[in-house]
Design a protein around this motif. Structure first.
Motif, short mmCIF file in Angstrom:
data_model
loop_
_atom_site.label_atom_id
_atom_site.label_comp_id
_atom_site.label_asym_id
_atom_site.label_seq_id
_atom_site.Cartn_x
_atom_site.Cartn_y
_atom_site.Cartn_z
N LEU A 22 0.78 -1.23 -0.08
CA LEU A 22 0.00 0.01 0.01
C LEU A 22 0.95 1.37 0.03
O LEU A 22 1.49 1.40 0.83
CB LEU A 22 -0.74 -0.07 1.26
CG LEU A 22 -1.76 1.29 1.51
CD1 LEU A 22 -2.86 1.13 0.17
CD2 LEU A 22 -2.69 1.08 2.63
N ARG A 23 0.93 2.11 -0.95
CA ARG A 23 1.43 3.26 -1.14
C ARG A 23 0.69 4.62 -0.82
O ARG A 23 -0.22 4.93 -1.66
CB ARG A 23 2.05 3.24 -2.71
CG ARG A 23 2.97 2.23 -3.09
CD ARG A 23 3.56 2.34 -4.41
NE ARG A 23 2.34 2.47 -5.28
CZ ARG A 23 1.82 1.28 -5.93
NH1 ARG A 23 2.01 -0.03 -5.49
NH2 ARG A 23 0.75 1.69 -6.58
N GLU A 24 0.91 5.13 0.12
CA GLU A 24 0.12 6.16 0.78
C GLU A 24 1.22 7.52 0.70
O GLU A 24 2.25 7.33 1.36
CB GLU A 24 -0.40 6.01 2.14
CG GLU A 24 -1.43 4.75 1.98
CD GLU A 24 -2.32 4.78 3.45
OE1 GLU A 24 -3.51 4.38 3.33
OE2 GLU A 24 -1.61 5.29 4.52
N GLN A 25 0.48 8.45 0.48
CA GLN A 25 1.45 9.70 0.39
C GLN A 25 0.45 10.70 1.21
O GLN A 25 -0.73 11.12 1.19
CB GLN A 25 1.52 10.28 -1.03
CG GLN A 25 2.32 11.45 -1.17
CD GLN A 25 2.41 12.25 -2.39
OE1 GLN A 25 2.17 11.45 -3.50
NE2 GLN A 25 3.04 13.13 -2.75
N ARG B 287 -7.69 8.92 2.39
CA ARG B 287 -7.95 8.17 3.88
C ARG B 287 -7.55 9.23 4.86
O ARG B 287 -6.62 9.96 4.68
CB ARG B 287 -7.05 6.89 3.98
CG ARG B 287 -7.34 6.18 5.32
CD ARG B 287 -6.77 4.67 5.38
NE ARG B 287 -4.98 5.19 5.53
CZ ARG B 287 -4.55 5.02 6.53
NH1 ARG B 287 -5.55 4.95 7.87
NH2 ARG B 287 -3.38 5.25 6.58
N ARG C 35 -3.30 10.19 0.34
CA ARG C 35 -3.78 9.76 -0.73
C ARG C 35 -3.12 8.20 -0.96
O ARG C 35 -1.95 8.05 -0.63
CB ARG C 35 -3.32 10.69 -1.78
CG ARG C 35 -4.07 11.95 -1.96
CD ARG C 35 -3.74 12.78 -3.24
NE ARG C 35 -2.14 13.27 -3.39
CZ ARG C 35 -1.30 12.77 -4.11
NH1 ARG C 35 -1.63 11.64 -5.01
NH2 ARG C 35 -0.17 13.21 -4.04
N ARG C 36 -3.96 7.55 -1.77
CA ARG C 36 -3.64 6.27 -1.75
C ARG C 36 -4.06 5.86 -3.40
O ARG C 36 -5.09 6.51 -3.90
CB ARG C 36 -3.87 5.34 -0.84
CG ARG C 36 -5.42 4.82 -0.69
CD ARG C 36 -5.80 4.42 0.48
NE ARG C 36 -7.05 4.24 0.54
CZ ARG C 36 -8.08 3.86 1.66
NH1 ARG C 36 -7.33 3.51 2.67
NH2 ARG C 36 -9.13 3.92 1.85
N ALA D 178 -6.85 0.48 -3.49
CA ALA D 178 -6.00 -0.10 -2.61
C ALA D 178 -6.49 -0.49 -0.97
O ALA D 178 -6.05 -1.21 -0.46
CB ALA D 178 -4.80 0.82 -2.60
N GLY D 179 -7.52 0.55 -0.52
CA GLY D 179 -7.73 0.30 0.69
C GLY D 179 -8.43 -1.10 0.93
O GLY D 179 -8.39 -1.79 1.69
#
Length: 476
Positions: free
Chosen positions: A71-74, A245, A253-254, A258-259
């Motif tokens: 999971l790539r979150e920013q 999220r 942001r993702r 993805a969630g």
């Protein structure tokens, strides 16, 4: 693999296309009396055709390595500390206002703000907001805000109190599933005069809030909010689809979906999602002549002959129909999982374990059902909030100067609504297929095994999507 798919696809497409061309049009349905014109036969046929094409082509060409494994979150935005309690306070004020309007306002449902707030804005609007903006309901959840505030006060007054009871793993999402089923019974099986009565809705709202506070006191605010709060869980599942999220004081942001891909299944998740899909499906089915002529009227007559009042007979028949439809949805899904097990050479997972693991992949289908069935209702009846907020009690007030506002039925055409409905179903199916394929790649030892397992999940998702299209085109 491509040749196999082509051999399997062509007969299926030809058979379905022939059946769809012969399908007769009828009316779509909706909540609290919403009605649309029939979906054209050609649109229904081509939509179902597109679903199958996307499914088979997607199965042959989708990625060969998991895309959602990491999971790539920013981090996007840092939020001020006061914002979360402020949102909770706003949620409490809104909830209190709705309860007050239920008791103090007019009994006429069309003139009181309560029924439209609950059945349109809350039940239909928040799932769409959850997709767009993440789990916004969690921030404004009034009973969660009260539980957190009470815990904070008790901590300051009494210090460290007793630890909450550990939430049982076996309980999982079952309380949420029971709550959503109960709301579906209220919405679909209780007589219209009762389910739209503002004071009745206010009483039920207070009862629901009390149950949530008891659950939070027993198991802790977070544990109960994550598993037991029916509406919090319901909206939260849709929020996993969102590219946004909210976490602590940050907005991140993702990638889209993805969630959902990283959602850890728990006990009761299969039941909850089947209730979500089954209740919306049954809502559509009740608008069809097949339900009315073949099931509802004859069964109601039998209950009346047995001594039940017509209202009680109606409630029993519709509750039974809701249970039956949820059972059909569950059986279709479990059948697909059983087929998936049979397709996996040397697999040790049971059908139940596979059903639990792949349950999150049905969340896009559940949201697609909501959008497809209720978008017209939200588009039109949602406008009523302008004059209802201006005169929430129906007593002749005009706080916002909008008491004379009337719903504009021309702002969106019936054709545009049809396209939104059908596109939502196709998009939901495609998203579910992508999630299932990705989860299969993570679950099985080879790409070939993962792909073979998805023939059965493909059949399940096509069945769900075709059912929704059939309901839209054959309801009366």
């Amino acid at each position: 693999m491509t040749a196999f798919i082509r051999r399997l696809a062509l007969p299926a497409l030809a058979t379905l296309a022939a059946a769809l061309v012969a399908a007769g049009p009828a009316q779509a349905h909706g909540l609290v009396g919403k009605q649309d014109l029939p979906i054209p036969k050609w649109l229904f046929a081509w939509a179902a055709f597109a679903v199958l094409v996307i499914s088979f082509v997607g199965l042959a060409t989708l990625w060969r390595t998991p895309r959602f494994a990491e999971l790539r979150e920013q981090a996007t935005l840092r939020l001020p500390a006061f914002l979360e309690p402020l949102c909770g306070l706003i949620g409490i004020l809104i909830f209190s206002g709705v309860i007050y309007a239920g008791f103090a306002g007019t009994d006429e449902s069309a003139a009181n703000v309560v029924p439209t707030s609950i059945y349109v804005i809350f039940w239909v609007g928040i799932p769409i907001l959850s997709l767009l903006f993440g789990d916004v309901f969690r921030a404004f959840n009034p009973w969660r805000a009260v539980g957190r505030a009470a815990g904070w006060v008790m901590g300051r007054v009494a210090g460290d109190g007793p630890e909450p009871v550990a939430y049982p793993d076996r309980l999982g999402y079952w309380p949420a599933a029971a709550g959503i089923f109960g709301f579906a019974v209220l919405e679909l099986a209780i007589p219209v005069t009762d389910r739209q009565d503002p004071s009745t809705l206010a009483v039920l709202g207070l009862i629901y809030a009390a149950v949530q506070l008891v659950g939070m006191a027993l198991f802790g605010v977070k544990a109960w909010s994550d598993r037991g709060d029916a509406f919090g869980v319901y909206f939260g599942l849709f929020a996993t689809l969102s590219p946004l999220r909210w976490t602590g004081r940050q907005l991140v942001r993702r990638p889209l979906l993805a969630g959902t891909a990283t959602l850890v299944p728990a006990a009761g998740l299969v039941g909850l999602i089947c209730v979500m899909i089954g209740s919306t499906s049954f809502d559509g089915f009740t608008a069809s002549s097949l339900w009315t002529d073949t099931f509802a009227v004859p069964l109601q007559g039998r209950f009346v002959d047995a001594g039940f009042s017509r209202e009680h007979a109606n409630t029993l028949v519709f509750t039974g129909g809701l249970i039956a439809m949820t059972g059909v949805i569950s059986a279709l899904y479990l059948l697909g999982c059983a087929g998936m097990k049979s397709a996996i050479t040397g697999g040790t997972d049971s059908t139940t374990e596979l059903a639990k693991r792949f349950a999150p992949t049905l969340i896009p289908i559940a949201l697609a059902y909501v959008v497809a069935h209720y978008f017209g209702l939200l588009s039109y009846q949602g406008q009523a909030m302008a004059y209802l907020l201006s005169d929430p009690l129906g007593d002749g007030s005009d706080y916002l100067g909008q008491a004379d506002y009337r719903i504009d039925y021309t702002w969106i055409s019936a054709t545009a609504i049809y396209y939104v409905q059908v596109v939502a179903l196709i998009a939901g199916h495609a998203a579910g297929l992508a999630l299932a394929h990705d989860r299969a790649l993570l679950s099985f030892s080879s790409v070939r095994t993962a792909t073979r397992s998805q023939y059965w999940m493909l059949a399940v998702m096509v069945a769900f999507t075709s059912l929704a299209l059939w309901l839209l085109s054959n309801s009366s």
